[in-house]
Design a protein around this motif. Structure first.
Motif, PDB file in Angstrom:
ATOM      1  N   MET A  24     -79.141  54.813  51.346  1.00 10.52           N
ATOM      2  CA  MET A  24     -78.168  53.714  51.356  1.00 10.52           C
ATOM      3  C   MET A  24     -78.581  52.696  52.414  1.00 10.52           C
ATOM      4  O   MET A  24     -78.841  53.044  53.559  1.00 10.52           O
ATOM      5  CB  MET A  24     -76.772  54.255  51.681  1.00 10.52           C
ATOM      6  N   SER A  25     -78.712  51.433  52.034  1.00 14.68           N
ATOM      7  CA  SER A  25     -79.029  50.389  53.003  1.00 14.68           C
ATOM      8  C   SER A  25     -77.808  50.096  53.860  1.00 14.68           C
ATOM      9  O   SER A  25     -76.692  50.517  53.567  1.00 14.68           O
ATOM     10  CB  SER A  25     -79.474  49.114  52.281  1.00 14.68           C
ATOM     11  N   LYS A  26     -78.026  49.359  54.922  1.00 14.02           N
ATOM     12  CA  LYS A  26     -76.932  49.068  55.837  1.00 14.02           C
ATOM     13  C   LYS A  26     -75.955  48.065  55.223  1.00 14.02           C
ATOM     14  O   LYS A  26     -76.335  47.227  54.414  1.00 14.02           O
ATOM     15  CB  LYS A  26     -77.490  48.555  57.156  1.00 14.02           C
ATOM     16  N   THR A  27     -74.714  48.154  55.646  1.00 14.93           N
ATOM     17  CA  THR A  27     -73.652  47.316  55.090  1.00 14.93           C
ATOM     18  C   THR A  27     -73.332  46.182  56.052  1.00 14.93           C
ATOM     19  O   THR A  27     -73.076  46.405  57.232  1.00 14.93           O
ATOM     20  CB  THR A  27     -72.389  48.152  54.830  1.00 14.93           C
ATOM     21  N   ILE A  28     -73.346  44.966  55.516  1.00 11.01           N
ATOM     22  CA  ILE A  28     -73.066  43.762  56.299  1.00 11.01           C
ATOM     23  C   ILE A  28     -71.561  43.487  56.292  1.00 11.01           C
ATOM     24  O   ILE A  28     -70.943  43.424  55.226  1.00 11.01           O
ATOM     25  CB  ILE A  28     -73.816  42.545  55.730  1.00 11.01           C
ATOM     26  N   ILE A  29     -71.009  43.306  57.476  1.00 14.76           N
ATOM     27  CA  ILE A  29     -69.624  42.836  57.604  1.00 14.76           C
ATOM     28  C   ILE A  29     -69.669  41.360  57.971  1.00 14.76           C
ATOM     29  O   ILE A  29     -70.287  40.981  58.961  1.00 14.76           O
ATOM     30  CB  ILE A  29     -68.853  43.604  58.686  1.00 14.76           C
ATOM     31  N   THR A  30     -69.037  40.540  57.150  1.00 12.77           N
ATOM     32  CA  THR A  30     -68.821  39.127  57.468  1.00 12.77           C
ATOM     33  C   THR A  30     -67.386  38.953  57.934  1.00 12.77           C
ATOM     34  O   THR A  30     -66.473  39.566  57.376  1.00 12.77           O
ATOM     35  CB  THR A  30     -69.076  38.238  56.235  1.00 12.77           C
ATOM     36  N   CYS A  31     -67.188  38.125  58.943  1.00  8.72           N
ATOM     37  CA  CYS A  31     -65.834  37.776  59.374  1.00  8.72           C
ATOM     38  C   CYS A  31     -65.619  36.285  59.202  1.00  8.72           C
ATOM     39  O   CYS A  31     -66.369  35.471  59.749  1.00  8.72           O
ATOM     40  CB  CYS A  31     -65.596  38.167  60.828  1.00  8.72           C
ATOM     41  N   ALA A  32     -64.601  35.928  58.418  1.00  5.25           N
ATOM     42  CA  ALA A  32     -64.223  34.535  58.182  1.00  5.25           C
ATOM     43  C   ALA A  32     -63.060  34.209  59.109  1.00  5.25           C
ATOM     44  O   ALA A  32     -61.932  34.648  58.892  1.00  5.25           O
ATOM     45  CB  ALA A  32     -63.837  34.324  56.725  1.00  5.25           C
ATOM     46  N   VAL A  33     -63.322  33.431  60.130  1.00  4.50           N
ATOM     47  CA  VAL A  33     -62.463  33.395  61.316  1.00  4.50           C
ATOM     48  C   VAL A  33     -61.186  32.589  61.132  1.00  4.50           C
ATOM     49  O   VAL A  33     -60.120  32.989  61.604  1.00  4.50           O
ATOM     50  CB  VAL A  33     -63.273  32.882  62.524  1.00  4.50           C
ATOM     51  N   THR A  34     -61.258  31.431  60.464  1.00 10.17           N
ATOM     52  CA  THR A  34     -60.032  30.614  60.364  1.00 10.17           C
ATOM     53  C   THR A  34     -59.840  29.963  58.995  1.00 10.17           C
ATOM     54  O   THR A  34     -58.727  29.857  58.510  1.00 10.17           O
ATOM     55  CB  THR A  34     -59.971  29.557  61.475  1.00 10.17           C
ATOM     56  N   GLY A  35     -60.892  29.489  58.352  1.00  8.02           N
ATOM     57  CA  GLY A  35     -60.756  28.930  57.019  1.00  8.02           C
ATOM     58  C   GLY A  35     -59.996  27.623  56.983  1.00  8.02           C
ATOM     59  O   GLY A  35     -59.796  26.952  57.997  1.00  8.02           O
ATOM     60  N   SER A  36     -59.533  27.281  55.759  1.00  8.19           N
ATOM     61  CA  SER A  36     -58.807  26.024  55.572  1.00  8.19           C
ATOM     62  C   SER A  36     -57.536  26.199  54.754  1.00  8.19           C
ATOM     63  O   SER A  36     -56.868  25.220  54.429  1.00  8.19           O
ATOM     64  CB  SER A  36     -59.710  25.003  54.860  1.00  8.19           C
ATOM     65  N   ILE A  37     -57.198  27.432  54.413  1.00  6.47           N
ATOM     66  CA  ILE A  37     -56.062  27.686  53.520  1.00  6.47           C
ATOM     67  C   ILE A  37     -54.788  27.986  54.301  1.00  6.47           C
ATOM     68  O   ILE A  37     -53.745  27.358  54.075  1.00  6.47           O
ATOM     69  CB  ILE A  37     -56.395  28.842  52.557  1.00  6.47           C
ATOM     70  N   HIS A  38     -54.855  28.939  55.201  1.00  8.35           N
ATOM     71  CA  HIS A  38     -53.666  29.277  55.981  1.00  8.35           C
ATOM     72  C   HIS A  38     -53.351  28.166  56.973  1.00  8.35           C
ATOM     73  O   HIS A  38     -54.246  27.530  57.521  1.00  8.35           O
ATOM     74  CB  HIS A  38     -53.879  30.594  56.720  1.00  8.35           C
ATOM     75  N   THR A  39     -52.071  27.959  57.203  1.00 11.51           N
ATOM     76  CA  THR A  39     -51.642  26.903  58.114  1.00 11.51           C
ATOM     77  C   THR A  39     -51.063  27.531  59.390  1.00 11.51           C
ATOM     78  O   THR A  39     -50.650  28.699  59.380  1.00 11.51           O
ATOM     79  CB  THR A  39     -50.591  25.992  57.462  1.00 11.51           C
ATOM     80  N   PRO A  40     -51.031  26.791  60.493  1.00 12.10           N
ATOM     81  CA  PRO A  40     -50.606  27.380  61.768  1.00 12.10           C
ATOM     82  C   PRO A  40     -49.222  28.007  61.754  1.00 12.10           C
ATOM     83  O   PRO A  40     -48.960  28.949  62.515  1.00 12.10           O
ATOM     84  CB  PRO A  40     -50.666  26.183  62.731  1.00 12.10           C
ATOM     85  N   SER A  41     -48.332  27.525  60.901  1.00 11.53           N
ATOM     86  CA  SER A  41     -46.980  28.076  60.868  1.00 11.53           C
ATOM     87  C   SER A  41     -46.926  29.490  60.300  1.00 11.53           C
ATOM     88  O   SER A  41     -45.927  30.189  60.475  1.00 11.53           O
ATOM     89  CB  SER A  41     -46.065  27.178  60.032  1.00 11.53           C
ATOM     90  N   MET A  42     -47.990  29.914  59.628  1.00 12.55           N
ATOM     91  CA  MET A  42     -47.988  31.225  58.977  1.00 12.55           C
ATOM     92  C   MET A  42     -48.234  32.365  59.947  1.00 12.55           C
ATOM     93  O   MET A  42     -47.842  33.504  59.682  1.00 12.55           O
ATOM     94  CB  MET A  42     -49.033  31.253  57.863  1.00 12.55           C
ATOM     95  N   SER A  43     -48.933  32.072  61.044  1.00 16.53           N
ATOM     96  CA  SER A  43     -49.219  33.121  62.025  1.00 16.53           C
ATOM     97  C   SER A  43     -49.546  32.495  63.373  1.00 16.53           C
ATOM     98  O   SER A  43     -50.389  31.584  63.434  1.00 16.53           O
ATOM     99  CB  SER A  43     -50.398  33.985  61.583  1.00 16.53           C
ATOM    100  N   PRO A  44     -48.943  32.985  64.442  1.00 21.23           N
ATOM    101  CA  PRO A  44     -49.290  32.470  65.771  1.00 21.23           C
ATOM    102  C   PRO A  44     -50.689  32.899  66.202  1.00 21.23           C
ATOM    103  O   PRO A  44     -51.196  32.406  67.211  1.00 21.23           O
ATOM    104  CB  PRO A  44     -48.225  33.087  66.679  1.00 21.23           C
ATOM    105  N   TYR A  45     -51.318  33.789  65.438  1.00 20.66           N
ATOM    106  CA  TYR A  45     -52.625  34.316  65.812  1.00 20.66           C
ATOM    107  C   TYR A  45     -53.777  33.620  65.082  1.00 20.66           C
ATOM    108  O   TYR A  45     -54.944  33.910  65.359  1.00 20.66           O
ATOM    109  CB  TYR A  45     -52.683  35.819  65.537  1.00 20.66           C
ATOM    110  N   LEU A  46     -53.451  32.725  64.155  1.00 24.37           N
ATOM    111  CA  LEU A  46     -54.506  31.993  63.451  1.00 24.37           C
ATOM    112  C   LEU A  46     -55.162  31.026  64.423  1.00 24.37           C
ATOM    113  O   LEU A  46     -54.509  30.125  64.945  1.00 24.37           O
ATOM    114  CB  LEU A  46     -53.911  31.222  62.266  1.00 24.37           C
ATOM    115  N   PRO A  47     -56.458  31.147  64.693  1.00 23.23           N
ATOM    116  CA  PRO A  47     -57.081  30.270  65.685  1.00 23.23           C
ATOM    117  C   PRO A  47     -57.329  28.873  65.117  1.00 23.23           C
ATOM    118  O   PRO A  47     -57.820  28.734  63.993  1.00 23.23           O
ATOM    119  CB  PRO A  47     -58.403  30.980  66.002  1.00 23.23           C
ATOM    120  N   TYR A  48     -56.984  27.858  65.887  1.00 26.09           N
ATOM    121  CA  TYR A  48     -57.331  26.499  65.455  1.00 26.09           C
ATOM    122  C   TYR A  48     -57.819  25.621  66.599  1.00 26.09           C
ATOM    123  O   TYR A  48     -58.365  24.542  66.360  1.00 26.09           O
ATOM    124  CB  TYR A  48     -56.178  25.834  64.685  1.00 26.09           C
ATOM    125  N   THR A  49     -57.649  26.042  67.835  1.00 22.65           N
ATOM    126  CA  THR A  49     -58.289  25.305  68.922  1.00 22.65           C
ATOM    127  C   THR A  49     -59.718  25.819  69.070  1.00 22.65           C
ATOM    128  O   THR A  49     -60.020  26.968  68.706  1.00 22.65           O
ATOM    129  CB  THR A  49     -57.549  25.518  70.250  1.00 22.65           C
TER     130      THR A  49
END
Length: 308
Positions: free
Chosen positions: A1-26
């Motif tokens: 089995m080859s190694k498994t890549i984890i990608t992390c998508a940090v903030t995106g453009s879909i969720h808005t700041p009001s949905m979570s206080p933890y969504l990074p935007y600064t």
């Protein structure tokens, strides 16, 4: 089995700041969460920018420039910049930062599609910024435009001219055929890294049998010279990641795709989700790819050859 890549998508453009206080935007929060995600095991960081004044998705290179150097200085993760930006941006705006910074990787949406986010506006909430509610509600008439001409232009400008490799985002079965079309035109280099995207209204639903069909279809269209990863929106994130791993695929998590760590509990940072999926993968017997493993597997040019 080859190694498994984890990608992390940090903030995106879909969720808005009001949905979570933890969504990074600064820029400070985007950088801090990206670095923590890399230290938790994410080999690839998929990055968008936001206007720090109001959290609105941004294509402005100055907003990217406020966090990219810090991320590059403090971790060795592969930096993957979006060319999708936001569905309300022009192609020119979406490409401003990738053209400026010439990253090792870029995402590339493989077609035009409805991008319906309006059900997310139905939950009662206190909106932090005046753009959020209209952005979501008006998406019942929103089309994300990426025509064959657009795709060819991105492949030329980012691939041929800047030697970036791609995360080919396929939101529907037709996008896989479009990818094969560009392979036939000689504009796509192997190995191919496909990101199957599930759970966006307008694209594929998060059904394991659909992933099984896509794998069979990719085998038919592309042979064995491809790798695939899976992201699924919201509560489907971990079940679809698990199925992808069982089928030999890679995985993507992050607050761009899902704001929660478990039912009813918001994730407090991106690293929480990386920890969660890394533990799951290791319990399944997978070895986790390092950034240098990912570079070798994907044929990347190296961090020293970017403009970051």
């Amino acid at each position: 089995m080859s190694k498994t890549i984890i990608t992390c998508a940090v903030t995106g453009s879909i969720h808005t700041p009001s949905m979570s206080p933890y969504l990074p935007y600064t820029p400070e929060d985007i950088a801090a969460q990206a670095i923590c995600a890399a230290r938790a095991g994410a080999a690839i960081l998929h990055l968008h920018a936001r206007d720090p004044e109001n959290g609105r998705p941004s294509g402005d290179p100055k907003h990217y420039g406020a966090f990219l150097p810090k991320i590059a200085a403090e971790c060795d993760a592969v930096i993957n910049l979006t060319t999708g930006g936001s569905a309300v941006m022009t192609l020119e705006d979406r490409l401003r930062a990738p053209l400026r910074f010439a990253p090792e990787m870029c995402s590339l949406n493989m077609g035009t599609m409805n991008f319906a986010l309006y059900p997310m506006a139905e939950k009662p909430r206190q909106w932090h910024f005046d753009w959020e509610e209209p952005f979501l509600k008006e998406s019942d008439d929103l089309v994300f435009k990426n025509t064959p001409r657009d795709i060819a232009g991105v492949l030329q400008q980012m691939g041929e001219e800047r030697d970036a490799r791609f995360e080919f985002e396929c939101y529907d079965i037709g996008h896989l055929y479009m990818l094969r079309h560009f392979v036939d035109r000689g504009l796509v280099r192997k190995p191919i890294f496909i990101q199957f995207v599930f759970g966006v209204l307008g694209g594929m639903g998060p059904d394991p049998e659909t992933l099984d069909h896509l794998i069979a279809l990719a085998d038919k269209l592309l042979g064995r010279d491809y790798m695939f990863s899976v992201l699924a929106a919201g509560r489907h994130q971990i079940p679809m990641a698990t199925h992808a791993a069982r089928r030999g695929g890679h995985v993507r998590v992050g607050l761009e795709d899902n704001l929660f760590i478990t039912k009813g509990q918001l994730a407090t940072n991106n690293a929480e989700q990386v920890d969660q999926v890394r533990t799951l993968l290791e319990e399944m017997g997978h070895d986790i790819a390092t950034p240098d493993d990912a570079r070798a597997m994907l044929g990347l040019k190296g961090a020293g050859k970017t403009g970051i």
